[in-house]
Motif scaffolding. Structure first.
Motif, PDB file in Angstrom:
ATOM      1  N   VAL A   8      -1.536  -8.319   9.277  1.00 45.74           N
ATOM      2  CA  VAL A   8      -0.093  -8.505   9.414  1.00 45.74           C
ATOM      3  C   VAL A   8       0.603  -7.161   9.588  1.00 45.74           C
ATOM      4  CG1 VAL A   8       1.897  -9.674   8.422  1.00 45.74           C
ATOM      5  CG2 VAL A   8      -0.383 -10.350   7.735  1.00 45.74           C
ATOM      6  N   ASP A  28     -10.707   5.413  -0.304  1.00 46.39           N
ATOM      7  CA  ASP A  28     -11.866   6.017  -0.956  1.00 46.39           C
ATOM      8  C   ASP A  28     -13.164   5.694  -0.231  1.00 46.39           C
ATOM      9  OD1 ASP A  28     -10.094   6.925  -2.734  1.00 46.39           O
ATOM     10  OD2 ASP A  28     -10.700   5.655  -4.409  1.00 46.39           O
ATOM     11  N   MET A  41      -8.271  -4.788  -4.411  1.00 47.15           N
ATOM     12  CA  MET A  41      -7.070  -4.272  -3.767  1.00 47.15           C
ATOM     13  C   MET A  41      -7.281  -2.812  -3.451  1.00 47.15           C
ATOM     14  SD  MET A  41      -3.489  -5.211  -5.391  1.00 47.15           S
ATOM     15  CE  MET A  41      -3.196  -6.950  -5.524  1.00 47.15           C
TER      16      MET A  41
ATOM     17  N   TYR B  45       4.962 -10.536   6.633  1.00 45.83           N
ATOM     18  CA  TYR B  45       4.654  -9.207   6.099  1.00 45.83           C
ATOM     19  C   TYR B  45       5.495  -8.913   4.869  1.00 45.83           C
ATOM     20  CZ  TYR B  45       3.691  -4.177   6.206  1.00 45.83           C
ATOM     21  OH  TYR B  45       3.304  -2.901   5.898  1.00 45.83           O
ATOM     22  N   ARG B  48       4.731 -11.140   1.823  1.00 43.92           N
ATOM     23  CA  ARG B  48       3.444 -10.838   1.206  1.00 43.92           C
ATOM     24  C   ARG B  48       3.491  -9.534   0.426  1.00 43.92           C
ATOM     25  NH1 ARG B  48      -0.664 -13.261   5.401  1.00 43.92           N
ATOM     26  NH2 ARG B  48       0.889 -14.902   5.377  1.00 43.92           N
ATOM     27  N   VAL B  52       2.891  -8.859  -3.599  1.00 42.15           N
ATOM     28  CA  VAL B  52       1.907  -7.918  -4.146  1.00 42.15           C
ATOM     29  C   VAL B  52       2.589  -6.908  -5.046  1.00 42.15           C
ATOM     30  CG1 VAL B  52       0.319  -6.072  -3.550  1.00 42.15           C
ATOM     31  CG2 VAL B  52       0.299  -8.185  -2.240  1.00 42.15           C
ATOM     32  N   SER B  55       3.661  -8.484  -8.346  1.00 47.57           N
ATOM     33  CA  SER B  55       2.604  -8.755  -9.319  1.00 47.57           C
ATOM     34  C   SER B  55       2.043  -7.462  -9.891  1.00 47.57           C
ATOM     35  CB  SER B  55       1.504  -9.613  -8.688  1.00 47.57           C
ATOM     36  OG  SER B  55       0.873  -8.900  -7.667  1.00 47.57           O
ATOM     37  N   LEU B  56       1.896  -6.443  -9.027  1.00 46.05           N
ATOM     38  CA  LEU B  56       1.411  -5.152  -9.523  1.00 46.05           C
ATOM     39  C   LEU B  56       2.409  -4.547 -10.494  1.00 46.05           C
ATOM     40  CD1 LEU B  56      -0.092  -3.038  -6.613  1.00 46.05           C
ATOM     41  CD2 LEU B  56      -1.112  -3.521  -8.828  1.00 46.05           C
ATOM     42  N   PHE B 153      11.355  -0.530  13.627  1.00 46.36           N
ATOM     43  CA  PHE B 153      10.774  -0.149  12.347  1.00 46.36           C
ATOM     44  C   PHE B 153      11.075   1.318  12.048  1.00 46.36           C
ATOM     45  CE2 PHE B 153       7.157   0.622   9.438  1.00 46.36           C
ATOM     46  CZ  PHE B 153       7.490  -0.338   8.511  1.00 46.36           C
ATOM     47  N   GLN B 157      12.575   3.023   8.707  1.00 45.30           N
ATOM     48  CA  GLN B 157      11.868   4.114   8.042  1.00 45.30           C
ATOM     49  C   GLN B 157      12.807   5.286   7.772  1.00 45.30           C
ATOM     50  OE1 GLN B 157       8.486   4.501  10.581  1.00 45.30           O
ATOM     51  NE2 GLN B 157       7.055   4.470   8.875  1.00 45.30           N
ATOM     52  N   GLU B 216      -8.581   0.183  -5.956  1.00 47.39           N
ATOM     53  CA  GLU B 216      -9.143   1.405  -5.396  1.00 47.39           C
ATOM     54  C   GLU B 216      -8.079   2.107  -4.559  1.00 47.39           C
ATOM     55  OE1 GLU B 216     -13.164   1.090  -3.553  1.00 47.39           O
ATOM     56  OE2 GLU B 216     -12.165   2.088  -1.899  1.00 47.39           O
ATOM     57  N   PRO B 217      -7.565   3.265  -4.851  1.00 44.79           N
ATOM     58  CA  PRO B 217      -7.812   4.000  -6.113  1.00 44.79           C
ATOM     59  C   PRO B 217      -7.218   3.250  -7.301  1.00 44.79           C
ATOM     60  CG  PRO B 217      -6.298   5.164  -4.603  1.00 44.79           C
ATOM     61  CD  PRO B 217      -6.690   3.909  -3.941  1.00 44.79           C
ATOM     62  N   ILE B 222      -1.899   2.869  -6.029  1.00 45.29           N
ATOM     63  CA  ILE B 222      -1.562   1.857  -5.026  1.00 45.29           C
ATOM     64  C   ILE B 222      -0.066   1.566  -5.067  1.00 45.29           C
ATOM     65  CG2 ILE B 222      -1.858  -0.548  -4.379  1.00 45.29           C
ATOM     66  CD1 ILE B 222      -4.709  -0.398  -5.202  1.00 45.29           C
ATOM     67  N   ASP B 225       2.051   4.148  -3.536  1.00 48.75           N
ATOM     68  CA  ASP B 225       1.975   4.089  -2.081  1.00 48.75           C
ATOM     69  C   ASP B 225       2.808   2.929  -1.536  1.00 48.75           C
ATOM     70  OD1 ASP B 225       0.627   4.980   0.392  1.00 48.75           O
ATOM     71  OD2 ASP B 225      -0.137   2.922   0.359  1.00 48.75           O
ATOM     72  N   LEU B 226       2.801   1.843  -2.299  1.00 49.52           N
ATOM     73  CA  LEU B 226       3.456   0.627  -1.796  1.00 49.52           C
ATOM     74  C   LEU B 226       4.969   0.621  -1.997  1.00 49.52           C
ATOM     75  CD1 LEU B 226       1.121  -2.346  -2.676  1.00 49.52           C
ATOM     76  CD2 LEU B 226       1.471  -1.218  -0.504  1.00 49.52           C
ATOM     77  N   ARG B 229       7.002   1.984   0.825  1.00 49.13           N
ATOM     78  CA  ARG B 229       6.786   1.107   1.980  1.00 49.13           C
ATOM     79  C   ARG B 229       7.561  -0.184   1.818  1.00 49.13           C
ATOM     80  NH1 ARG B 229       0.744   0.833   3.089  1.00 49.13           N
ATOM     81  NH2 ARG B 229       1.055   3.032   3.475  1.00 49.13           N
ATOM     82  N   PHE B 236      13.918  -3.160   6.898  1.00 44.40           N
ATOM     83  CA  PHE B 236      13.591  -3.636   8.241  1.00 44.40           C
ATOM     84  C   PHE B 236      13.915  -5.124   8.361  1.00 44.40           C
ATOM     85  CE2 PHE B 236      10.179  -4.991  11.328  1.00 44.40           C
ATOM     86  CZ  PHE B 236      10.777  -4.422  12.430  1.00 44.40           C
TER      87      PHE B 236
END
Lengths: 84, 294
Positions: A8, A28, A41, B45, B48, B52, B55-56, B153, B157, B216-217, B222, B225-226, B229, B236
């Motif tokens: 996606v 990694d 994940m 997108y 989803r 994520v 939940s994280l 996009f 950004q 991972e990592p 994560i 990083d997210l 974004r 967007f």
């Protein structure tokens, strides 16, 4: 018996299909996902995703940028900012 | 009673207005289809990613909460609110822009009454005059979209980057985003969404990811990083929804305008014809009575 794979991007749903195996370039290291993979994940580095539609078939390669992969009981979902 | 000539001029001017509104309506209808498709294509997108992140985030917030990114945890203050208002660059779209601005102003008043400081970040050209009049000097930045035809996009950004920078430099504590959610060509809903820090839904989303998930990592990496974004993607999505809403509103407004112009033309036509007949009758009467007099 196949793995449900979705790719996606913000613009659209690039792929949604049943495949045999997908190799994802994780941050990694690369990892392959088959059906029944444990929940997982990972962030994805810029690189190529390889999609194997059946065992032993030549892989289809899609370059992705800025991504994230999630494996759950439903299958593998790769979210990427750019694909293709 | 206006003269026949005046009536004719008026009728012609209404006719040319109708041509313009009709053209704009058809342009909007064509653009709407494209904008709607783009908005719908972006939904998987963003939804989803949102799931994520939620939940994280609830997982990490449920744990120690230490060392979490400020984009998630907040600055610990609730003083300066930034209202990000997304408008369009063009008018002729009915109350589309006014509705978004109104929602933002209501929220701003509410926050000011509660003793908070309010600042504005504007996307698009149309909202600026009204907000500048109502809250002079409180517009901190403006993102110009006049150069591009469709929201890309890259734009999202750029805005997200600027917002994140401002946030990490302590310019504001909470950011709200105002845009118009596209429901149908007839209904666009002005929507408010808190984008910084990320709002964690209170429902039992935690069960969506079993405790056995491997990361991972690490989960924190994560999430770091997210989170940026996620802000980009939410922006967007807002831009796309806004674009579709604008075209929808424009189409409806122009359809109404075209119909009104049609009614007006009919009315003027009747008036004109009546006047013409009256003139002919008067002329006939004059001729006949003139002939009789001889």
């Amino acid at each position: 018996m196949a793995l449900h794979f979705e790719l996606v991007t913000p613009e659209k749903l690039v792929r949604s299909e049943e495949v045999y195996q997908v190799v994802v370039p994780g941050t990694d290291g690369d990892f392959g996902v088959l059906e029944g993979h444990a929940p997982f994940m990972s962030t994805v580095r810029d690189g190529n995703i390889q999609i194997f539609s059946s065992a032993g078939a030549a892989p289809e390669v899609i370059p992705v940028e800025g991504g994230f992969a999630e494996v759950n009981e439903k299958g593998l979902t790769v979210l990427a900012e750019k694909a293709g | 009673m206006p003269s026949l000539k005046e009536l004719k001029i008026r009728r012609d001017s209404v006719k040319s207005t109708q041509k313009i509104t009709k053209a704009k309506q058809m342009v909007a209808a064509a653009k709407l289809r494209k904008a709607q498709a783009a908005a719908e294509a972006a939904r998987p997108y963003s939804s989803r990613l949102e799931a994520v992140v939620a939940s994280l985030a609830s997982k990490i917030a449920g744990g120690s909460g230490e060392g979490a990114s400020p984009l998630l945890a907040g600055t610990g203050k609730d003083e300066v609110h930034l209202l990000v208002v997304a408008n369009s660059d063009r008018g002729l779209a009915g109350a589309f822009n006014a509705n978004i601005v109104k929602a933002a102003i209501v929220k701003a008043r509410e926050l000011e009454d509660a003793g908070k400081k309010v600042q504005f970040y504007l996307i698009g050209r149309k909202g600026r005059p009204v907000i500048n009049r109502t809250f002079p000097g409180q517009i901190v930045a403006h993102y110009d979209t006049t150069g591009t035809k469709e929201p890309g996009f890259a734009q999202a950004q750029a805005v997200a980057h600027e917002l994140t920078d401002m946030y990490l430099n302590g310019k504001f504590d909470i950011a709200h985003l105002f845009y118009s959610r596209f429901k149908s060509a007839l209904a666009q809903i002005p929507t408010e969404q808190q984008i910084i820090p990320v709002k964690i839904p209170a429902d039992a989303d935690r069960n969506a990811i079993a405790a056995t998930v491997e990361y991972e990592p690490s989960e924190e990496a994560i999430l770091d990083d997210l989170l940026p974004r996620n802000i980009t993607v939410q922006l967007f999505k807002a831009l796309l929804e806004n674009n579709a809403s604008e075209q929808g509103a424009s189409m409806t407004a122009m359809d109404n305008a075209t119909r009104n112009a049609g009614d007006l033309i009919n009315k003027l036509n009747i008036q004109y014809n009546r006047g013409r007949q009256a003139a002919i009758t008067t002329e006939l009467v004059e001729i006949i009575s003139g002939a009789e007099a001889l």
